[in-house]
Design a protein around this motif. Structure first.
Motif, PDB file in Angstrom:
ATOM      1  N   MET A   1       0.852  -1.171   0.000  1.00 33.67           N
ATOM      2  CA  MET A   1       0.000   0.000   0.000  1.00 33.67           C
ATOM      3  C   MET A   1       0.901   1.237   0.000  1.00 33.67           C
ATOM      4  O   MET A   1       1.843   1.334   0.756  1.00 33.67           O
ATOM      5  CB  MET A   1      -0.905  -0.039   1.212  1.00 33.67           C
ATOM      6  N   THR A   2       0.567   2.192  -0.809  1.00 28.88           N
ATOM      7  CA  THR A   2       1.320   3.440  -0.916  1.00 28.88           C
ATOM      8  C   THR A   2       0.869   4.421   0.147  1.00 28.88           C
ATOM      9  O   THR A   2      -0.324   4.572   0.394  1.00 28.88           O
ATOM     10  CB  THR A   2       1.113   4.063  -2.307  1.00 28.88           C
ATOM     11  N   ASP A   3       1.829   5.083   0.792  1.00 30.07           N
ATOM     12  CA  ASP A   3       1.486   6.116   1.760  1.00 30.07           C
ATOM     13  C   ASP A   3       0.902   7.308   1.035  1.00 30.07           C
ATOM     14  O   ASP A   3       1.313   7.634  -0.076  1.00 30.07           O
ATOM     15  CB  ASP A   3       2.726   6.576   2.523  1.00 30.07           C
ATOM     16  N   LEU A   4      -0.057   7.964   1.661  1.00 32.58           N
ATOM     17  CA  LEU A   4      -0.688   9.150   1.091  1.00 32.58           C
ATOM     18  C   LEU A   4      -0.162  10.370   1.831  1.00 32.58           C
ATOM     19  O   LEU A   4      -0.265  10.472   3.048  1.00 32.58           O
ATOM     20  CB  LEU A   4      -2.209   9.065   1.243  1.00 32.58           C
ATOM     21  N   HIS A   5       0.475  11.272   1.116  1.00 33.98           N
ATOM     22  CA  HIS A   5       0.981  12.513   1.691  1.00 33.98           C
ATOM     23  C   HIS A   5       0.225  13.669   1.055  1.00 33.98           C
ATOM     24  O   HIS A   5       0.214  13.805  -0.162  1.00 33.98           O
ATOM     25  CB  HIS A   5       2.482  12.660   1.414  1.00 33.98           C
ATOM     26  N   LEU A   6      -0.407  14.474   1.887  1.00 34.31           N
ATOM     27  CA  LEU A   6      -1.210  15.579   1.384  1.00 34.31           C
ATOM     28  C   LEU A   6      -0.581  16.910   1.754  1.00 34.31           C
ATOM     29  O   LEU A   6      -0.111  17.095   2.877  1.00 34.31           O
ATOM     30  CB  LEU A   6      -2.614  15.528   1.971  1.00 34.31           C
ATOM     31  N   ILE A   7      -0.573  17.820   0.816  1.00 34.38           N
ATOM     32  CA  ILE A   7      -0.188  19.200   1.078  1.00 34.38           C
ATOM     33  C   ILE A   7      -1.401  20.039   0.713  1.00 34.38           C
ATOM     34  O   ILE A   7      -1.814  20.074  -0.439  1.00 34.38           O
ATOM     35  CB  ILE A   7       1.028  19.622   0.232  1.00 34.38           C
ATOM     36  N   ILE A   8      -1.979  20.666   1.713  1.00 34.75           N
ATOM     37  CA  ILE A   8      -3.199  21.432   1.493  1.00 34.75           C
ATOM     38  C   ILE A   8      -2.887  22.904   1.750  1.00 34.75           C
ATOM     39  O   ILE A   8      -2.625  23.307   2.880  1.00 34.75           O
ATOM     40  CB  ILE A   8      -4.332  20.946   2.407  1.00 34.75           C
ATOM     41  N   SER A   9      -2.890  23.687   0.705  1.00 38.33           N
ATOM     42  CA  SER A   9      -2.612  25.117   0.813  1.00 38.33           C
ATOM     43  C   SER A   9      -3.876  25.861   1.205  1.00 38.33           C
ATOM     44  O   SER A   9      -4.959  25.569   0.713  1.00 38.33           O
ATOM     45  CB  SER A   9      -2.099  25.657  -0.520  1.00 38.33           C
ATOM     46  N   ARG A  10      -3.710  26.817   2.078  1.00 35.70           N
ATOM     47  CA  ARG A  10      -4.860  27.647   2.469  1.00 35.70           C
ATOM     48  C   ARG A  10      -5.135  28.663   1.364  1.00 35.70           C
ATOM     49  O   ARG A  10      -4.202  29.222   0.804  1.00 35.70           O
ATOM     50  CB  ARG A  10      -4.567  28.382   3.765  1.00 35.70           C
ATOM     51  N   PRO A  11      -6.418  28.903   1.066  1.00 34.92           N
ATOM     52  CA  PRO A  11      -6.726  29.933   0.070  1.00 34.92           C
ATOM     53  C   PRO A  11      -6.335  31.314   0.592  1.00 34.92           C
ATOM     54  O   PRO A  11      -6.349  31.553   1.793  1.00 34.92           O
ATOM     55  CB  PRO A  11      -8.239  29.824  -0.118  1.00 34.92           C
TER      56      PRO A  11
END
Length: 90
Positions: free
Chosen positions: A1-11
């Protein structure tokens, strides 16, 4: 299973992206946009469904178990995404 890395920029100030942040994170995790409303309703193969419920950014999650979770627009993205991923994995 691949790790999920999220980068969420604030508007930026004055920019409203609805819950596009959640849409992008769920799509990265294998969820698919609904044919009729791809930016408002996302489905997971497990049967979990997340949807924006109004123009204010409120949303909800229908879990495969039958549970329904509602998120007010002030709910942080990471909380919604975590709940959706947990529902899909259950």
């Amino acid at each position: 299973m691949t790790d999920l890395h999220l980068i969420i920029s604030r508007p930026g100030p004055g920019h409203w992206h609805g819950r596009l942040d959640v849409v992008e994170a769920l799509e990265a995790a294998g969820w698919s946009g609904d044919d009729d409303m791809p930016l408002s309703i996302l489905r997971h193969p497990s049967g979990a469904v997340w949807a924006v419920t109004n123009g204010s950014g409120d949303s909800g999650l229908d879990c495969p178990s039958g549970a329904v979770v509602e998120f007010p627009s002030t709910t942080p993205t990471v909380v919604i995404v975590a709940a959706c991923l947990a529902a899909a994995a259950a």
